[in-house]
Design an enzyme around this catalytic site. Sequence first.
Site, PDB file in Angstrom:
ATOM      1  N   CYS A 193       0.883  -1.277  -0.019  1.00  9.82           N
ATOM      2  CA  CYS A 193       0.124   0.023  -0.017  1.00  9.82           C
ATOM      3  C   CYS A 193       0.905   1.351  -0.008  1.00  9.82           C
ATOM      4  CB  CYS A 193      -0.934  -0.111   1.140  1.00  9.82           C
ATOM      5  SG  CYS A 193      -2.329  -1.186   1.003  1.00  9.82           S
TER       6      CYS A 193
HETATM    7  N1  COA Z   1     -19.766  -8.474  10.216  1.00  9.44           N
HETATM    8  C1  COA Z   1     -20.443  -8.550  11.270  1.00  9.44           C
HETATM    9  N2  COA Z   1     -19.380  -9.055  12.441  1.00  9.44           N
HETATM   10  C2  COA Z   1     -18.051  -9.109  11.951  1.00  9.44           C
HETATM   11  C3  COA Z   1     -17.507  -8.931  10.612  1.00  9.44           C
HETATM   12  C4  COA Z   1     -18.544  -8.604   9.831  1.00  9.44           C
HETATM   13  N3  COA Z   1     -18.229  -8.413   8.575  1.00  9.44           N
HETATM   14  N4  COA Z   1     -16.322  -9.134  10.636  1.00  9.44           N
HETATM   15  C5  COA Z   1     -15.844  -9.593  12.051  1.00  9.44           C
HETATM   16  N5  COA Z   1     -16.913  -9.384  12.717  1.00  9.44           N
HETATM   17  C6  COA Z   1     -16.925  -9.652  14.196  1.00  9.44           C
HETATM   18  C7  COA Z   1     -15.802 -10.468  14.557  1.00  9.44           C
HETATM   19  O1  COA Z   1     -16.044 -11.971  14.497  1.00  9.44           O
HETATM   20  C8  COA Z   1     -15.582 -10.054  16.082  1.00  9.44           C
HETATM   21  O2  COA Z   1     -16.614 -10.622  16.769  1.00  9.44           O
HETATM   22  P1  COA Z   1     -16.124 -11.106  18.488  1.00  9.44           P
HETATM   23  O3  COA Z   1     -15.955  -9.789  19.160  1.00  9.44           O
HETATM   24  O4  COA Z   1     -17.492 -11.761  18.790  1.00  9.44           O
HETATM   25  O5  COA Z   1     -14.841 -11.935  18.310  1.00  9.44           O
HETATM   26  C9  COA Z   1     -15.829  -8.566  15.948  1.00  9.44           C
HETATM   27  O6  COA Z   1     -16.861  -8.532  14.855  1.00  9.44           O
HETATM   28  C10 COA Z   1     -14.642  -7.808  15.858  1.00  9.44           C
HETATM   29  O7  COA Z   1     -13.981  -8.192  14.838  1.00  9.44           O
HETATM   30  P2  COA Z   1     -12.400  -7.517  14.533  1.00  9.44           P
HETATM   31  O8  COA Z   1     -12.025  -8.052  13.257  1.00  9.44           O
HETATM   32  O9  COA Z   1     -11.568  -7.547  15.864  1.00  9.44           O
HETATM   33  O10 COA Z   1     -12.852  -5.962  14.305  1.00  9.44           O
HETATM   34  P3  COA Z   1     -11.987  -4.642  14.181  1.00  9.44           P
HETATM   35  O11 COA Z   1     -12.970  -3.758  15.017  1.00  9.44           O
HETATM   36  O12 COA Z   1     -10.573  -5.075  14.428  1.00  9.44           O
HETATM   37  O13 COA Z   1     -12.259  -4.323  12.619  1.00  9.44           O
HETATM   38  C11 COA Z   1     -10.964  -4.099  10.608  1.00  9.44           C
HETATM   39  C12 COA Z   1     -11.534  -5.054  11.568  1.00  9.44           C
HETATM   40  C13 COA Z   1     -10.125  -4.933   9.672  1.00  9.44           C
HETATM   41  C14 COA Z   1     -11.867  -3.213  10.099  1.00  9.44           C
HETATM   42  C15 COA Z   1      -9.826  -3.385  11.293  1.00  9.44           C
HETATM   43  O14 COA Z   1      -9.209  -4.065  12.385  1.00  9.44           O
HETATM   44  C16 COA Z   1      -8.825  -2.635  10.692  1.00  9.44           C
HETATM   45  O15 COA Z   1      -9.138  -1.859   9.763  1.00  9.44           O
HETATM   46  N6  COA Z   1      -7.627  -2.484  11.013  1.00  9.44           N
HETATM   47  C17 COA Z   1      -6.645  -1.883  10.418  1.00  9.44           C
HETATM   48  C18 COA Z   1      -6.169  -2.823   9.171  1.00  9.44           C
HETATM   49  C19 COA Z   1      -5.395  -2.130   7.853  1.00  9.44           C
HETATM   50  O16 COA Z   1      -4.966  -0.952   8.036  1.00  9.44           O
HETATM   51  N7  COA Z   1      -4.906  -2.914   7.061  1.00  9.44           N
HETATM   52  C20 COA Z   1      -3.894  -2.337   6.088  1.00  9.44           C
HETATM   53  C21 COA Z   1      -4.084  -3.096   4.824  1.00  9.44           C
HETATM   54  S1  COA Z   1      -3.352  -2.394   3.680  1.00  9.44           S
END
Ligand code: COA
Length: 373
Positions: free
Chosen positions: A156
Amino acid sequence: MKKTCISGSGLFTPAESISNDELVAAYNAYAERYNAEHAAEIAAGTTNALPPSSSEFIVKASGIKARYTVDKAGVLDPSCMRPRIRKRGEDEPALMVEMGLAAAQQALASAGRAASEVDAVLVACSNMQRPYPAMAVELQYRLGARGYAYDMNVACASAAFGVQAAVDACARGSARAVLVVSPEICTGHLNFRNRDCHFIFGDAATALLIEPLDEARGAERFEVLGTRLATQFSNNIRNDFGFLNPCEQPPRRWDEVLFRQEGRKVFKEVVPLVSDLLLAHLSDLGIQPAAVKRFWLHQANLSMNQLIARRVLGREPSAQEAPVILDEYANTSSAGSVIAFHKYHRDLAPGDIGVLCAFGAGYSAGSVVLRRL
Ligand code: COA
């Protein structure tokens, strides 16, 4: 060493967009079908049922509301769940080149330059459609540019790394005008069957033209005051797709060679990496963070961007200071910060300072400090 500037920018946006509701409906249809097909194993406790996805979660966790894609029908078809891309003949432009060409032509038009005046083309992005001939060399040919071209991949952060390479080439005189093109078909490496990440990416292409300051003539030039890059190894964002996949024993599963990440860890580790990089870079250039009018940040997660801007500014950023495009585009990898730049630079006044900052897998991060001319 010559002073350099960004003299033009361009953006290609695919025609089709997918809303969160459409994406979630497709995923949930897939999950229901999977659960029905595996009902016996699920009842026996040997397989987990797939829980449904939700639009509310996606917006709350990421800020993403929609994404553009090169093929909506394939992504939304629960029996396909990936873009369907027509296999092209060798004499036809590669899809990534076609997207990059549209963005590059726009960048040239805004810089008031002809393709024949360009003597280096860098294709800087996360995923190349093929290893060779380089996408950049095909783009150089189809554009009618001179000189040399090469591909580079720093995930990225690729566009920021590309800008530094272009600035160095222009400053030293090894190239006169350099195009940095970032075509991204992120939906091709996204696992739309994985609820944790199926909403993250979208497709787009961007281009920037870099020239020596005293030769550029575009109406919207930005002097490059400095560039700084950083990398730090991490396994928290991985894409294991590669030419050795078919040789590996035992072979990898299909979903092991697509994008995957530990989103929480990425969030926690990348925020300090990037904010420290920006603070140190600005300090070394003698610029107070408060003097920065705009942050064109990589677009992966809304809270992450707000936190980075807050750590740099020491207060909450306004929507004008750290513009958001990921609500409409999702994460377009290397294109994201350049889309923000392309859409939100015209209102800046001469002398205003802005920072283009890209970050991602590796980890990798880059800061480009700019002053509106
Ligand atoms: N719909 C509903 N619930 C979902 C879901 C979806 N699509 N995806 C995950 N969940 C649930 C999970 O199972 C988890 O449930 P639990 O608490 O019962 O275990 C909960 O939601 C939280 O999941 P989590 O993965 O911890 O969410 P998060 O708040 O960390 O958000 C991202 C996920 C990926 C959006 C976030 O972590 C992020 O953007 N991080 C930065 C990533 C980044 O910048 N990457 C760079 C790539 S170039």
